[in-house]
Design an enzyme around this catalytic site. Sequence first.
Site, PDB file in Angstrom:
ATOM      1  N   ASP A 236      -3.789  -0.340   2.550  1.00  0.00           N
ATOM      2  CA  ASP A 236      -3.759  -0.150   1.096  1.00  0.00           C
ATOM      3  C   ASP A 236      -4.596  -1.183   0.359  1.00  0.00           C
ATOM      4  O   ASP A 236      -4.987  -2.212   0.915  1.00  0.00           O
ATOM      5  CB  ASP A 236      -2.319  -0.191   0.584  1.00  0.00           C
ATOM      6  CG  ASP A 236      -1.615  -1.504   0.893  1.00  0.00           C
ATOM      7  OD1 ASP A 236      -1.868  -2.092   1.964  1.00  0.00           O
ATOM      8  OD2 ASP A 236      -0.800  -1.963   0.066  1.00  0.00           O
TER       9      ASP A 236
ATOM     10  N   GLU B  74       0.914  -3.061   2.562  1.00  0.00           N
ATOM     11  CA  GLU B  74       1.026  -4.520   2.619  1.00  0.00           C
ATOM     12  C   GLU B  74       1.108  -5.124   1.231  1.00  0.00           C
ATOM     13  O   GLU B  74       1.890  -6.049   0.976  1.00  0.00           O
ATOM     14  CB  GLU B  74      -0.171  -5.108   3.387  1.00  0.00           C
ATOM     15  CG  GLU B  74      -0.095  -6.596   3.639  1.00  0.00           C
ATOM     16  CD  GLU B  74      -0.782  -7.441   2.561  1.00  0.00           C
ATOM     17  OE1 GLU B  74      -0.657  -8.673   2.619  1.00  0.00           O
ATOM     18  OE2 GLU B  74      -1.425  -6.855   1.662  1.00  0.00           O
TER      19      GLU B  74
END
Length: 485
Positions: free
Chosen positions: A78, A145
Amino acid sequence: MTALSELNPKPIWQFFEKICSIPHPSYHEQALAEWIMAWAQSRGLNAQRDEVGNIILRKAPTTGMEDRKPTILQAHLDMVPQANSDSQHNFTSDPIDAYVDGEWVTANGTTLGSDNGIGLSSILAVFDADDIAHGPLEALLTMTEEAGMDGAFGLKPGLLNGEILLNTDSEQEGEVYMGCAGGGDTHVIFHGEQKPAPVGLGATLTIKGLKGGHSGCDIHTGRANANKLMARLLNELSQQCPFALAAFNGGNLRNAIPREAHSLIVINEDKLSQLEQFIGNFQQTLEIELGAVETNLTIAMQSTTPSEQVFTDSFSQTLLRALNACPNGVISMSQEIEGVVETSLNLGVVETTANGQVKANFLVRSLVDSHRSHVEDMLASLFKLAGADVHSDGGYPGWKPDPHSPIMDVVRQTYADLYGSTPNIMVIHAGLECGLFKTAYPHWDMASFGPTIKFPHSPDEKVNIASVEKYWQLLLNTLKNIPKA
């Protein structure tokens, strides 16, 4: 304009150009994950996804490298979605408009996603190549994350066979990281007391133009926090010019230093000129205090339709005093590692809800878990005195440095052989997933390195092109130098 895919090293930039074309903010990585899985299967790679969506790739060793320790390359899928206020970018549907700007690659009005897209691209490039020497190889590509380390939290023992992990989520070429801060979230909820709005003019006050940035990497740089500035503005205004507060909103990510904050007030018409004068004086004060860092700071007032409901004077006073008083920024520097922040916190988000609640979210970071807990307790003590509900969650451990790490010695020597100088062996104040990996795989020997990325988590994010080449060579030569099992 130069296409990203024309830059060197081409294998990395070609993958990064593709990654930029697929929207992948936190909690919306599925399309990117599906593309990677399809690509891996087309290349004949062993690919699987675990229970939380992490991708695990496997590749057999090249000839002559079968006896090397199995190694894991790791990145997260991400990116942080941050855009300038004048941008119409939709992170869930629009590609990142990345472009070359001299020695850098950046994006048009948004975060770039080089954090951790360059590391991710380098891993895919290694797995795509047929001419890179390496031992038994795995990739661990984790989910979400940036918004809570969901993938690292959900990683189960027994899925990976590697003994060495190379994390690619660092952001300064020439530095190799052997430890990182842990962190946790503190949530504050004020249950607002409201009343009908008095007769008066509605006004929206806006603080904008701040640089923002990463709440770990940039917390020591003197960059202002828009939420803290708005709390200060309103608290000082309340002492000079009566108004009714209807809403306070600022920031949208707990791990990004907020660049903008907005408040909605109702004020008597005869106090308007006093308000305008106060705003002008307040901006001049901030320019004196912050002008060396915040060169584009702006405070604006815009007339608006008055709110039907406002907070009571007593509640507004309590709220503003608490937000004005709460700690923010660097709390302490490390006593063991010179120049490294030990403990900090970021008032990342303030939000007024439709039912009159005011919520404040903090991210607390520390190299020392007990000190992080102390700062969380400080926040709880302060805000409970102000009548708010407070709870902390999402805590993750730091990555404790191992001065005897074999892979750290390999990376250090490889860098010295390549570039004729010794890299700085550092501990980073940002949160890497390595500390959480130790929970499921305590035997892993880990190091983290990457290219130079400036201002991650802000629309100023940019990655240095030359540093990507140096990072790539370090990665390839480290793989070549992995010790025998």
